[in-house]
Write an enzyme that holds these catalytic residues in place. Structure first.
Site, PDB file in Angstrom:
ATOM      1  N   VAL A   1       1.857 -13.475   6.028  1.00 50.35           N
ATOM      2  CA  VAL A   1       2.529 -13.841   7.275  1.00 50.35           C
ATOM      3  C   VAL A   1       1.606 -14.734   8.092  1.00 50.35           C
ATOM      4  O   VAL A   1       0.484 -14.348   8.439  1.00 50.35           O
ATOM      5  CB  VAL A   1       2.916 -12.588   8.079  1.00 50.35           C
ATOM      6  CG1 VAL A   1       3.501 -12.989   9.429  1.00 50.35           C
ATOM      7  CG2 VAL A   1       3.910 -11.743   7.298  1.00 50.35           C
TER       8      VAL A   1
ATOM      9  N   GLU B   1      -6.568  10.091  -1.152  1.00 53.15           N
ATOM     10  CA  GLU B   1      -6.350  10.563  -2.513  1.00 53.15           C
ATOM     11  C   GLU B   1      -6.065  12.052  -2.551  1.00 53.15           C
ATOM     12  O   GLU B   1      -5.831  12.606  -3.612  1.00 53.15           O
ATOM     13  CB  GLU B   1      -7.584  10.247  -3.367  1.00 53.15           C
ATOM     14  CG  GLU B   1      -7.854   8.753  -3.500  1.00 53.15           C
ATOM     15  CD  GLU B   1      -9.133   8.470  -4.254  1.00 53.15           C
ATOM     16  OE1 GLU B   1     -10.124   9.185  -4.038  1.00 53.15           O
ATOM     17  OE2 GLU B   1      -9.147   7.538  -5.059  1.00 53.15           O
ATOM     18  N   ALA B   2      -6.132  12.711  -1.408  1.00 53.53           N
ATOM     19  CA  ALA B   2      -5.838  14.138  -1.318  1.00 53.53           C
ATOM     20  C   ALA B   2      -4.639  14.335  -0.395  1.00 53.53           C
ATOM     21  O   ALA B   2      -4.445  13.582   0.554  1.00 53.53           O
ATOM     22  CB  ALA B   2      -7.048  14.906  -0.790  1.00 53.53           C
TER      23      ALA B   2
ATOM     24  N   GLU C   1      -8.238  16.934   6.878  1.00 49.45           N
ATOM     25  CA  GLU C   1      -7.226  17.864   6.372  1.00 49.45           C
ATOM     26  C   GLU C   1      -6.141  17.142   5.574  1.00 49.45           C
ATOM     27  O   GLU C   1      -5.027  17.653   5.401  1.00 49.45           O
ATOM     28  CB  GLU C   1      -6.612  18.656   7.528  1.00 49.45           C
ATOM     29  CG  GLU C   1      -7.494  19.800   8.022  1.00 49.45           C
ATOM     30  CD  GLU C   1      -7.561  20.994   7.066  1.00 49.45           C
ATOM     31  OE1 GLU C   1      -6.818  20.994   6.077  1.00 49.45           O
ATOM     32  OE2 GLU C   1      -8.364  21.915   7.333  1.00 49.45           O
TER      33      GLU C   1
ATOM     34  N   THR D   1      -4.044  14.592   5.879  1.00 56.00           N
ATOM     35  CA  THR D   1      -2.721  14.482   6.502  1.00 56.00           C
ATOM     36  C   THR D   1      -2.146  13.071   6.512  1.00 56.00           C
ATOM     37  O   THR D   1      -1.028  12.870   6.993  1.00 56.00           O
ATOM     38  CB  THR D   1      -2.783  14.991   7.957  1.00 56.00           C
ATOM     39  OG1 THR D   1      -3.849  14.311   8.647  1.00 56.00           O
ATOM     40  CG2 THR D   1      -3.033  16.489   7.992  1.00 56.00           C
TER      41      THR D   1
ATOM     42  N   LYS E   1      -4.136  20.678  -6.286  1.00 61.89           N
ATOM     43  CA  LYS E   1      -4.998  21.013  -5.153  1.00 61.89           C
ATOM     44  C   LYS E   1      -4.506  22.301  -4.510  1.00 61.89           C
ATOM     45  O   LYS E   1      -3.372  22.374  -4.025  1.00 61.89           O
ATOM     46  CB  LYS E   1      -4.999  19.869  -4.132  1.00 61.89           C
ATOM     47  CG  LYS E   1      -5.820  20.165  -2.876  1.00 61.89           C
ATOM     48  CD  LYS E   1      -5.719  19.025  -1.874  1.00 61.89           C
ATOM     49  CE  LYS E   1      -6.409  19.378  -0.571  1.00 61.89           C
ATOM     50  NZ  LYS E   1      -6.254  18.329   0.455  1.00 61.89           N
TER      51      LYS E   1
ATOM     52  N   ALA F   1       1.587   3.352   2.517  1.00 57.86           N
ATOM     53  CA  ALA F   1       2.513   3.461   3.647  1.00 57.86           C
ATOM     54  C   ALA F   1       3.734   2.575   3.452  1.00 57.86           C
ATOM     55  O   ALA F   1       4.872   2.999   3.688  1.00 57.86           O
ATOM     56  CB  ALA F   1       1.796   3.094   4.946  1.00 57.86           C
TER      57      ALA F   1
ATOM     58  N   GLY G   1       0.826  -1.197   0.000  1.00 55.22           N
ATOM     59  CA  GLY G   1       0.000   0.000   0.000  1.00 55.22           C
ATOM     60  C   GLY G   1       0.864   1.252   0.000  1.00 55.22           C
ATOM     61  O   GLY G   1       2.087   1.217  -0.164  1.00 55.22           O
TER      62      GLY G   1
ATOM     63  N   ILE H   1      -0.881  10.831   4.273  1.00 50.61           N
ATOM     64  CA  ILE H   1       0.394  10.586   3.594  1.00 50.61           C
ATOM     65  C   ILE H   1       1.506  11.397   4.239  1.00 50.61           C
ATOM     66  O   ILE H   1       2.639  10.914   4.387  1.00 50.61           O
ATOM     67  CB  ILE H   1       0.263  10.872   2.091  1.00 50.61           C
ATOM     68  CG1 ILE H   1      -0.565   9.757   1.430  1.00 50.61           C
ATOM     69  CG2 ILE H   1       1.628  10.990   1.420  1.00 50.61           C
ATOM     70  CD1 ILE H   1      -0.827   9.953  -0.040  1.00 50.61           C
TER      71      ILE H   1
END
Length: 494
Positions: A183, A49-50, A340, A342, A78, A16, A14, A344
């Site tokens: 795992v 996505e933002a 807001e 945040t 954006k 992260a 993913g 990512i």
């Protein structure tokens, strides 16, 4: 004697996982083996996505060219977030990323707006935001700041799955070992309690010195294996679910995210080049899952193009994001609702801190403690910024909003709001993610009106203030008049 760290194992892909892999291989790859375990049979929850402007720093550190990035991940630009119905049912304002006006010596710009207002003039703060003036017209082009030109900062909207794949290809090309497996069990050292090996469903075992837990809400290593406590913040942020769906592209391409308040939560709309991301964040005390889906379905533009995806979550952070030889990054380390954008950034900042105190010569308790202190501090600051949106509402159409308006705040947040309300002053805390322009727009947008302005602004003749404001409006109008539409600008990059 401490054990050296020569092999890092990342559990989970993913966004992260692949941000972690890309950053570690970029900055530590010469001396460190990096392996990432993910299963093509297990889906991921995209972290959003933002984004906010720090995404440009992340991409730049990886030498990702903007034009290529835009093409690969279906990205748009954006300029901010439009909040609809947050101050009251009919309220509308935008939290933009750029400057608002131009600060003067020893006196922030917004105090001159307050000076004019206190003299009885009708002055709109957003007349002095280049970002806002472009966003509301659906325009975009980079603009450099100048002596009389506010800075125009920006971020991106993009397809989170495409971004993860983009970073996966990047990381693998630089030497990250990708292992497609599940795992089945985790082995720990009986004396130290450190994770030593992952037993995989292909009958292999994978050992490592340091493990990055990007296993999402499952938190397989940090919680299920090491038992690190989760600090719950639902008394401040009571929304605990989201439903998401994609729809077709919008007829016009706005360069901003929409956040639309509902009685039981809020709805997002994120415009990409080829489609639109939609979702409803809500409290299960206010809506059933079926109600939430129906509300979202009736509120999207056009028809849904995917199945509806229900997400249950807890808002909060790990008591110790780094414990023993496991570092929790992304959803395993905590979750703040995406109000807001945040998510990512928090992955990015965790990796920056890890690289700063990377334990080449072995894990130091002092570095672990400092990492955890900084992570908890940043999360608390962002948490308070999000809480301010909920608390400063003027809605009375549900228990959710009444609770948020009356709830007890942290001392830091209560002080910040009171200081602005009484004096118009805003101070940026050390290393805080959201600075004065961000707090100013949210407080202003949700109806907080200071009772006085800075003495320097108060001592300035009203005619001088009028001239200053007129010059700024004129300077902003020049680039706006020559700016292409957002869609046209994207087309130039295709």
């Amino acid at each position: 004697m401490k054990n050296t760290v020569r092999h890092v194992v990342i559990l989970g892909g993913g966004t992260a996982g692949w941000i972690s892999a890309a950053m570690l291989v970029q900055f530590l790859g010469a001396d460190t083996r990096i392996s990432l375990v993910e299963s093509s049979r297990i889906g991921t929850i995209g972290v959003g996505e933002a984004t906010i402007p720090t995404i440009k720093t992340l991409n730049s550190s990886l030498d990702l060219g903007e034009q290529h990035f835009i093409r690969q991940v279906d990205a748009t630009f954006k300029l901010g977030i439009q909040f609809e119905g947050w101050g009251g049912k009919d309220s509308l304002y935008m939290h933009t990323f750029g400057e608002v006006g131009k600060d003067q010596s020893f006196c922030p710009f917004h105090h001159y707006v307050l000076r004019a207002r206190l003299a009885g003039k009708d002055v709109d703060l957003w007349d002095y935001s280049l970002n806002y003036q472009a966003a509301r017209r659906h325009l975009f082009a980079p603009v450099r700041s100048g002596p009389d030109m506010p800075a125009m900062d920006y971020a991106y909207h993009f397809d989170a799955a495409l971004y993860a794949n983009y970073l996966r290809d990047y990381a693998v090309s630089k030497g990250v070992e990708r292992i497609d497996a599940v795992v089945e069990s985790v082995r720990t050292d009986p004396e130290s309690g450190h994770v030593t090996q992952l037993h995989l469903d292909n009958d292999d075992t994978l050992g490592g010195d340091l493990f990055i837990d990007c296993s999402g809400f499952r938190a397989l290593l940090i919680e299920q294996t090491l038992g690190v406590k989760f600090i719950d913040w639902d008394h401040w942020l009571p929304c605990d679910r989201a439903v998401a769906v994609q729809s077709g592209k919008l007829a016009s391409l706005p360069p901003y995210t929409r956040s639309i308040a509902h009685p039981g939560g809020w709805q997002w709309q994120i415009p990409l080049q080829s489609r639109t991301g939609n979702g409803l964040v809500y409290s299960s005390r206010e809506y059933s899952d079926d109600q939430a889906r129906a509300i979202l379905e009736s509120g999207i533009d056009g028809d849904a193009t995917t199945d509806y995806n229900l997400i249950r979550f807890r808002v909060g952070v790990r008591e110790r994001p780094w414990h023993k030889n496991v570092v929790a990054v992304g959803l395993s380390g905590g979750f703040l609702e995406p109000l807001e954008s945040t998510s990512i950034h928090l992955v990015h900042s965790a990796l920056l801190r890890l690289i700063w105190c990377f334990p080449h010569q072995g894990i130091s308790r002092f570095e672990v403690d400092e990492f955890n202190r900084q992570v908890r501090h940043e999360w608390a600051q962002i948490r308070d910024f999000i809480i301010a949106h909920y608390h400063l509402n003027n809605r009375d159409d549900s228990e959710l909003w009444r609770h948020c308006a009356s709830m007890e705040l942290s001392h830091e947040l209560a002080h910040k709001i009171s200081l602005y309300r009484e004096t118009g002053k805003l101070l940026r805390e050390c290393e805080a993610l959201f600075g004065i322009p961000s707090w100013l727009q949210v407080l202003e947008g949700q109806g907080v009106r200071p009772g006085e302005c800075h003495p320097i602004a108060a001592a300035t003749a009203l005619e001088e203030v009028d001239d200053m404001l007129a010059r700024l409006r004129q300077s902003i109008s020049r680039p706006i008049g020559a700016m292409p539409s957002h869609a046209q600008f994207i087309g130039m990059l295709a």
